[in-house]
Design a protein around this motif. Structure first.
Motif, PDB file in Angstrom:
ATOM      1  N   ARG A 120       0.897  -1.182   0.062  1.00  0.00           N
ATOM      2  CA  ARG A 120      -0.041   0.042   0.021  1.00  0.00           C
ATOM      3  C   ARG A 120       1.043   1.195   0.182  1.00  0.00           C
ATOM      4  O   ARG A 120       0.530   2.193  -0.623  1.00  0.00           O
ATOM      5  CB  ARG A 120      -0.968   0.085   1.025  1.00  0.00           C
TER       6      ARG A 120
ATOM      7  N   TYR B  22      -7.035  -1.969  -4.643  1.00  0.00           N
ATOM      8  CA  TYR B  22      -6.863  -1.422  -3.137  1.00  0.00           C
ATOM      9  C   TYR B  22      -8.253  -1.175  -2.860  1.00  0.00           C
ATOM     10  O   TYR B  22      -8.672   0.131  -3.376  1.00  0.00           O
ATOM     11  CB  TYR B  22      -5.865  -0.474  -2.796  1.00  0.00           C
TER      12      TYR B  22
ATOM     13  N   ILE C 169      -6.061  -5.170   0.220  1.00  0.00           N
ATOM     14  CA  ILE C 169      -5.347  -5.283  -1.141  1.00  0.00           C
ATOM     15  C   ILE C 169      -5.846  -6.851  -1.877  1.00  0.00           C
ATOM     16  O   ILE C 169      -5.615  -7.625  -1.166  1.00  0.00           O
ATOM     17  CB  ILE C 169      -3.949  -4.985  -0.976  1.00  0.00           C
TER      18      ILE C 169
END
Ligand SMILES: O=C(O)CCC(=O)C(=O)O
Ligand SMILES: [Fe+2]
Length: 640
Positions: free
Chosen positions: A103, A195, A301
């Motif tokens: 991320r 995401y 994710i």
């Protein structure tokens, strides 16, 4: 067939198949005694990465190469379904580290595109963050990261690669790809990453059965972070052959509930599902939205590895997962996606300005009361420019001096910095009251009447000012540029940016464009802006935007219009609302008196003599930045 037997896989070389791994540069060598292994960092570099992408720390990378943690179980007890479920593939503690790492390091995009749905041109805003890396099987990356034709071994030239030049998997994803290949005996040349920042992000029912993946593609799909439901349902049976013209069978004639039952897997962090065989051609899958207490789930994710056989696959994946909008990066401080190169006051100038970054162009569109054609814009107030105009117009040297940009940029920047007042007034003449004209004149003069002046700008019933991106500009919409300096001056703010927050008159709160959120959030985060004592107003506005968001999301979901978030004007054009029937917004109720949103004679809360008709509806934030012209130029020239 996309998977190979182990015997074959022993022979393959990853590099020959996939092309060279991206270059890894040691950015720091090891060092002081006692330094932990994970402190040494190297990165993957490629000309098409927006920044060097960090490699996994060696400790994590080593663990990833020894996965999976568990054997898979096969799920094939339904017709045409062939899944392998690793529960988990990555153990929990490692999944968490991977989640945080990816991320923070990967570039993400919020892709928008237009499609025709049921004959109607529809604007789609992908309801999740996406990114992609990889290259189809016809080509490979050479040592230098160039795209080479697999047959001729020469640089691959193809228009499909030109639009979005492909980029290799960075090492941090490639480690996982190698592990996945070894565990599944499949080969992959693409990695797509989703995401889902919260329960509001989703993917609607679809199957990954594109032709460019070949027949019966195998897709490995990893989950990291929040638990989310993964739904599967069988595709509806094909309509029977039309050999009996006397009676056509409509879908409603098909028995409801017939066929295989839908399935739900509440995928946890570290789980991996391999979908293979006939699954894609017969089943649809989705990650539905979550609402209520599950909505703020900390994010999830999803990583899928796939193998695209032909160039169309490359074009398609980059088109829908990178697109032509700005890139975002996770901002640890604000815990949100941010525009990494978003200029601050300092980076706006000269060399320091970041290329390729988004920036805010205020543009003008018919608002919810408008009947709705693009022509309408032409008669809107102030400076309405086409993107083309922005490119071609001439910026006088004198103005460039004022902007403090390099002289060589004179030719590029598209508008007279000081022309707003005049142009605005000219265009407004005859169309507005004398009073408004007078107020507009004040705009450029740094007077105390600024609020009145802005009110004059905003008072246009049909007008909705929105913050847009270069990409939007490039789509040829008309652009309203309000010059930052003028607004700044007018507000007597010496900082680089000014936020004119949501002035909600009347107040239908509609969903603002995503960019408005983002830019507003960014500005707030950076504290770039202090507009006198109005921070609380900004905060209020952000709340109201969030409320509006939820309402909109729900509406989208209720209507089963998954994956589609209509932009405002579509919603409004489809169903013009009468101002009399409008709902009062949270902000309407919140604001008592005019301690907060007072626009002098136009303030509907404090002035009985208000010039505002109750029908005036203005929603949304407006952002103006000093030197906004140079930003506008950056955007329009760099957004491809
Ligand atoms: O997030 C997921 O698990 C599913 C993602 C997916 O279906 C896709 O990217 O095609
Ligand atoms: Fe999918």
């Amino acid at each position: 067939m996309t998977c190979y037997l182990s015997a074959m896989s022993g022979k393959r070389t990853i590099e020959a198949f996939f092309g060279s791994a991206p270059k890894r540069a040691k950015t720091r060598t090891d060092t002081a005694e006692g330094e932990t292994e994970s402190a040494s960092s190297s990165t993957s570099k490629h000309s098409q990465y927006p920044w060097p992408i960090a490699d996994l720390p060696p400790s994590i990378s080593k663990e990833v190469s020894s996965l999976p943690a568990r054997e898979a179980r096969a799920i094939n007890d339904q017709p045409d379904l062939d899944l392998l479920y690793f529960e988990p593939y990555v153990p929990g503690y490692l999944a968490k580290q991977l989640f945080e790492f990816l991320r923070a390091e990967l570039p993400f995009y919020r892709v928008e595109y237009d499609i025709k749905r049921g004959g109607i041109q529809t604007h789609i805003r992908t309801p999740r963050w996406t990114t992609v890396f990889g290259l189809d099987d016809t080509s490979y990356f050479d040592e230098a990261g160039r795209v080479m034709d697999r047959v001729s071994g020469t640089p691959a030239a193809d228009r499909r690669y030109d639009r979005y030049p492909p980029r290799p998997l960075p090492e941090c994803l490639d480690v996982l790809r190698r592990s996945t290949e070894a565990a599944t005996d499949c080969r992959f040349n693409f990695c797509l990453v989703n995401y889902y920042a919260s329960g509001s992000d989703s993917i609607s029912f679809h199957s990954d059965d594109e032709r460019f993946l070949g027949k019966d593609p195998a897709i490995a799909s990893f989950s990291l972070g929040a638990r989310r439901d993964f739904l599967l349902k069988h595709k509806p049976p094909p309509p029977p052959p039309s050999s009996t013209p006397s009676r056509s069978v409509e879908p409603k004639d098909v028995a409801v509930g017939a066929g295989p039952k839908p399935l739900k897997f509440p995928l946890g962090s570290g789980d991996m599902i391999l979908m293979r065989g006939a699954t894609q051609s017969n089943w649809l899958h989705s990650i539905p939205k979550r609402t209520g207490k599950n909505q703020e789930d900390g994010g999830r994710i999803n990583i899928t590895f796939r193998r695209a056989m032909v160039k169309d696959g490359t074009e398609n994946y980059y088109n829908y997962n990178v697109g032509s909008g700005p890139v975002y990066r996770w901002d640890k401080l604000s815990r949100d996606m941010a525009h990494p190169a978003l200029p601050t006051n300092r980076t706006l100038r000269g060399e320091q300005r970041a290329a390729g970054s988004l920036f805010a162009v205020a543009h003008l569109r018919p608002g919810i009361l408008a009947e709705g054609s693009e022509e309408h814009l032409v008669s809107e107030p102030l400076v309405v420019l086409e993107a083309e105009d922005l490119r071609q117009a001439d910026l006088p040297r004198r103005v460039a001096g004022e902007l403090d940009v390099g002289a060589e940029e004179d030719e590029q920047i598209g508008l007279r910095h000081d022309a707003l007042g005049q142009l605005g007034v000219d265009q407004l003449d005859g169309d507005v009251s004398r009073r408004e004209l007078a107020l507009l004149r004040h705009l450029g003069q740094g007077t105390r009447e600024v609020d009145d002046g802005l009110a004059a700008v905003l008072r246009r019933d049909e007008v909705q000012l929105q913050v847009a991106q270069g990409a939007v500009v490039d789509r040829g919409r008309r652009v309203l540029v309000l010059l930052g300096r003028l607004v700044n001056q007018a507000l007597q703010v010496s900082l680089g940016a000014v936020v004119l927050f949501g002035l909600e008159y009347g107040a239908e709160v509609l969903r603002p464009p995503r960019e408005a959120h983002d830019v507003l959030a960014y500005v707030l985060r950076r504290g770039v802006v202090v507009v006198q004592d109005r921070r609380d107003l900004v905060a209020d506005h952000v709340d109201s935007l969030a409320d509006a968001d939820v309402e909109r999301e729900d509406a989208v979901q209720d209507g089963e219009d998954e994956n589609v978030e209509l932009v405002l004007e579509e919603a409004s054009h489809a169903q013009p609302r009468s101002p009399l029937r409008r709902r009062r917004s949270a902000d309407d109720r919140k604001v008592a008196g005019c301690g907060k949103i007072c626009l002098g004679p136009f303030c509907q809360w404090c002035s009985r003599r208000s010039a505002l008709k109750p029908s005036v509806v203005l929603t949304l934030s407006i952002l103006f930045f000093s030197s906004s012209l140079s930003m506008v130029w950056d955007l329009t020239s760099s957004a491809r």
